[in-house]
Enzyme design. Structure first.
Site, PDB file in Angstrom:
ATOM      1  N   ASP A   1      40.791  47.244  47.607  1.00  0.00           N
ATOM      2  CA  ASP A   1      41.633  46.079  47.873  1.00  0.00           C
ATOM      3  C   ASP A   1      43.012  46.307  47.277  1.00  0.00           C
ATOM      4  O   ASP A   1      43.151  46.973  46.246  1.00  0.00           O
ATOM      5  CB  ASP A   1      41.000  44.794  47.349  1.00  0.00           C
ATOM      6  CG  ASP A   1      40.731  44.813  45.855  1.00  0.00           C
ATOM      7  OD1 ASP A   1      41.592  44.338  45.093  1.00  0.00           O
ATOM      8  OD2 ASP A   1      39.647  45.277  45.444  1.00  0.00           O
TER       9      ASP A   1
ATOM     10  N   GLU B   1      39.853  32.654  40.135  1.00  0.00           N
ATOM     11  CA  GLU B   1      39.636  33.297  38.841  1.00  0.00           C
ATOM     12  C   GLU B   1      40.024  32.421  37.659  1.00  0.00           C
ATOM     13  O   GLU B   1      39.598  32.675  36.542  1.00  0.00           O
ATOM     14  CB  GLU B   1      40.459  34.591  38.768  1.00  0.00           C
ATOM     15  CG  GLU B   1      40.218  35.551  39.923  1.00  0.00           C
ATOM     16  CD  GLU B   1      41.175  36.733  39.890  1.00  0.00           C
ATOM     17  OE1 GLU B   1      41.519  37.187  38.785  1.00  0.00           O
ATOM     18  OE2 GLU B   1      41.580  37.211  40.969  1.00  0.00           O
TER      19      GLU B   1
END
Length: 290
Positions: A95, A186
């Site tokens: 990613d 997150e």
């Protein structure tokens, strides 16, 4: 009649108690035992990671640049090789975002010059108004490279969830062969409760689901997943980040596992996140939009 006091013999002393014996495992013996255990542990680790060490010493030791001489990088390389060797039947991908800078996609093919990369997640947006500076270029180049591609949104807990979803929708056009959209969560909120956060996440996911007609994937760290998302969002699939050196098994409820943030891929400056798809290449194709 009064008894005379008995005189004690001046040469006789009261017997003293013998000193206590020290435990057998103490002092020098204890240090020796701990030293032996450490050496045994070290040899065990070396034996377990022997393939990774052989790869590193034989292939990479002469190619390490000055910025890569830190021990943590060396250890990470060994673990990365070991894990990818273990999961050769699964699919490996990576990613990226604007933080990788300009990528030479013509060179992107393998991680650690050994393991084929077959999919990529690309950051598209963040919050309610940020578009990744490299998204358009990376998105187009990944398609030219014939990688299975997916786009993700970095969620900001303190911003409106619908506005964030709309930001992603206006930026990303998904088509046949692309992976489902990804919500990256997150952080914990600063000015709202966990319940309020969960409602916002649900609104974001519902908006994305309704627009693309496909259920999104949720990306997060393992602790965040266990503490806040696992129960109430069990109807979604998860992409989990866990970089623990001693974790080597992908769990059944992890659709993707981001196991490192410090791999090396030719064509990409600096360190790269690497992921394992918990399935076969055919299963990964079934996951894509059709």
């Amino acid at each position: 009649m009064r008894k005379r006091p008995v005189k004690r013999n001046a040469g006789m002393r009261k017997p003293t108690r013998s000193a206590k014996k020290s435990p057998f495992w103490s002092g020098a013996r204890l240090q020796l035992l701990l030293g032996c255990l450490f050496v045994a542990f070290l040899f065990g680790v070396i034996y377990h990671y022997r393939d990774g060490l052989a790869y590193y010493l034989g292939f990479k030791s002469h190619k390490i640049s000055k910025t890569e001489t830190e021990e943590s990088k060396k250890i990470s390389d060994v673990r990365n090789y070991q894990l990818m060797s273990k999961y050769e039947d699964k699919v490996i991908g990576f990613d990226v975002s604007q933080y990788q800078g300009e990528i030479d996609w013509n060179k992107v093919q393998y991680v650690e010059n050994t393991f084929l990369l077959q999919f990529v997640f690309i950051r598209a947006t963040a919050g309610k108004d940020v578009t990744d500076a490299c998204f358009k270029y990376n998105w187009e180049q990944a398609k030219k490279k014939k990688l299975i591609r997916g786009a993700y949104h970095y969620y900001r807990p303190n911003e409106n969830s619908i506005e964030q979803a709309n930001n992603f929708i206006k930026t990303v056009q998904l088509g046949s062969g692309d992976l489902p959209p990804v919500l990256d969560i997150e952080k914990l909120p600063k000015n709202q409760s966990i319940d309020s956060l969960k409602k916002g996440l649900r609104r974001f996911l519902d908006r994305i689901d309704k627009h693309y007609k496909v259920r999104p994937i949720i990306y997060t760290g393992e602790n965040y997943y266990d503490d806040f998302l696992k129960q109430e969002f069990s109807d979604y699939t998860f992409w989990i980040a866990n970089y623990n050196f001693f974790v080597e098994d992908i769990k059944d409820d992890w659709l993707f596992w981001q196991f490192t943030e410090s791999a090396s891929v030719e064509g990409i400056p600096g360190n790269v996140d690497i992921n394992i798809f918990n399935g076969s290449p055919r299963q990964l194709h079934y996951l894509t939009i059709n």
